[in-house]
Design a protein around this motif. Structure first.
Motif, PDB file in Angstrom:
ATOM      1  N   SER A 172       0.828  -1.206   0.000  1.00  0.00           N
ATOM      2  CA  SER A 172       0.000   0.000   0.000  1.00  0.00           C
ATOM      3  C   SER A 172       0.863   1.257   0.000  1.00  0.00           C
ATOM      4  CB  SER A 172      -0.935  -0.007   1.193  1.00  0.00           C
ATOM      5  OG  SER A 172      -0.179   0.101   2.382  1.00  0.00           O
TER       6      SER A 172
ATOM      7  N   ARG B 132       1.863   1.996  -3.419  1.00  0.00           N
ATOM      8  CA  ARG B 132       0.765   2.597  -4.192  1.00  0.00           C
ATOM      9  C   ARG B 132       0.637   4.088  -3.876  1.00  0.00           C
ATOM     10  NH1 ARG B 132      -4.507  -1.018  -3.886  1.00  0.00           N
ATOM     11  NH2 ARG B 132      -5.101  -0.066  -5.839  1.00  0.00           N
ATOM     12  N   VAL B 133       0.791   4.386  -2.561  1.00  0.00           N
ATOM     13  CA  VAL B 133       0.708   5.792  -2.154  1.00  0.00           C
ATOM     14  C   VAL B 133       1.839   6.584  -2.803  1.00  0.00           C
ATOM     15  CG1 VAL B 133       0.871   7.373  -0.194  1.00  0.00           C
ATOM     16  CG2 VAL B 133      -0.468   5.291   0.009  1.00  0.00           C
TER      17      VAL B 133
ATOM     18  N   ALA C 161       1.031   7.190  -6.392  1.00  0.00           N
ATOM     19  CA  ALA C 161       0.043   8.271  -6.549  1.00  0.00           C
ATOM     20  C   ALA C 161       0.701   9.626  -6.343  1.00  0.00           C
ATOM     21  CB  ALA C 161      -1.089   8.066  -5.550  1.00  0.00           C
ATOM     22  N   LEU C 162       1.587   9.678  -5.331  1.00  0.00           N
ATOM     23  CA  LEU C 162       2.303  10.938  -5.036  1.00  0.00           C
ATOM     24  C   LEU C 162       3.162  11.372  -6.225  1.00  0.00           C
ATOM     25  CD1 LEU C 162       3.503  10.711  -1.353  1.00  0.00           C
ATOM     26  CD2 LEU C 162       2.492  12.697  -2.442  1.00  0.00           C
TER      27      LEU C 162
ATOM     28  N   ALA D 178       1.036  12.623  -9.069  1.00  0.00           N
ATOM     29  CA  ALA D 178       0.481  13.955  -8.804  1.00  0.00           C
ATOM     30  C   ALA D 178       1.552  15.028  -8.957  1.00  0.00           C
ATOM     31  CB  ALA D 178      -0.121  13.992  -7.407  1.00  0.00           C
TER      32      ALA D 178
END
Lengths: 134, 159
Positions: free
Chosen positions: B2, B5-6, B9-10, B13
């Motif tokens: 996880s 995944r974070v 995503a970071l 972005a």
């Protein structure tokens, strides 16, 4: 464990989105009548004819397209992608002209100080260049 | 897993936020725009204005603003791709994107004028030296066509 990762996900996304969302919450500064007048108006020691021509040149320089103009009345308005500039010239003396600039965006009057300053700087440069050229 | 995944995503972005900063060409300065868009014409201001107005019509534009005193003219035309949208949303009052041309003619001397030509395509300011020159050439051709014919050669009488 899955809930924790989802929470992490949400927190990270919110943290990233916050600056973007906050910038949309910019509140307009409320100016008093005299503050607004002094912000939007400047006097130039040039004839109204020269000042008007320099105003038109400055609008072109800043990428604005003339939408309406009346030299005799001392008025010009110009647009650039949703932003509009309105200029009113008043002859104060034979070689003294007052220029008032009003800005609006999306059809709403909005005081855009950086744009007003940029316009006056360009106008001043144009007037000084024209003076040196003659 | 996880955490990866974070991180993904970071990174995505951050990449999206940084992309607008990667513009390849910096915006042109007012002086650069002035140099690209301005041409000199050897004719009085009013004649240049008349010739420019004729060329604007020749090129299929319709006038949206003009001020003889200031020497400015603005005209627009609807690109083919937006013609349907233009017709369906109020014609000349429609908000369909249009191509515009703005011309400003100012007098340098009694026989010389300066002409500034600003072009926009669907609202976007265009920096095109060739297109400005093409318009300038068309105006000059118009001026030559309008100029009075030179005096006929003097005839020798009695010959």
């Amino acid at each position: 464990m899955t809930r924790r990762s989802a929470l992490l996900h949400t927190t990270a996304l919110l943290a990233l989105a916050a600056p973007g969302l906050l910038s949309g919450c910019q509140s307009d500064v409320a100016y008093s009548q005299s503050a607004l007048n002094s912000l939007q108006t400047r006097e130039f020691n040039f004839t109204i004819d020269k000042t008007f021509d320099a105003c038109v040149g400055s609008l072109f320089d800043l990428g604005y397209t003339i939408r309406s103009s009346d030299k005799r009345g001392g008025f010009v308005s110009a647009v650039n992608q949703g932003s509009m500039l309105q200029i009113k010239l008043d002859q104060l003396g034979p070689t003294n002209t007052a220029v008032r600039v009003s800005t609006s965006e999306g059809g709403q009057t909005r005081v855009d100080k950086p744009l007003i300053d940029a316009f006056f700087n360009t106008l001043e440069r144009r007037l000084l260049t024209a003076e040196r050229g003659t | 897993m996880s955490a990866a995944r974070v991180m993904g995503a970071l990174c995505f972005a951050i990449a999206v936020l940084l992309l607008p900063a990667c513009e390849s060409t910096p915006p042109l300065s007012p002086t650069q725009w002035n140099a690209i868009e301005t041409r000199s014409v050897q004719a009085p201001r009013d004649e240049v204005l008349r010739a420019a107005a004729a060329v604007i019509l020749d090129q299929g534009y319709y006038f949206t603003a003009s001020d003889q005193g200031a020497g400015t003219m603005t005209a627009a035309r609807v690109p083919l791709v937006y013609q349907d949208q233009y017709r369906r949303t109020g014609g000349m009052r429609s908000s369909a994107p249009v191509d515009t041309i703005a011309v400003w003619v100012s007098q340098i001397s009694p026989a010389e004028s300066s002409m500034r030509i600003q072009l926009r395509e669907s609202g976007e300011h265009i920096a095109s030296d060739e297109r400005v020159s093409a318009f300038w050439n068309a105006v000059q051709r118009r001026l030559l066509a309008k100029s009075p014919p030179s005096d006929p050669p003097s005839r020798q009488e009695g010959v």
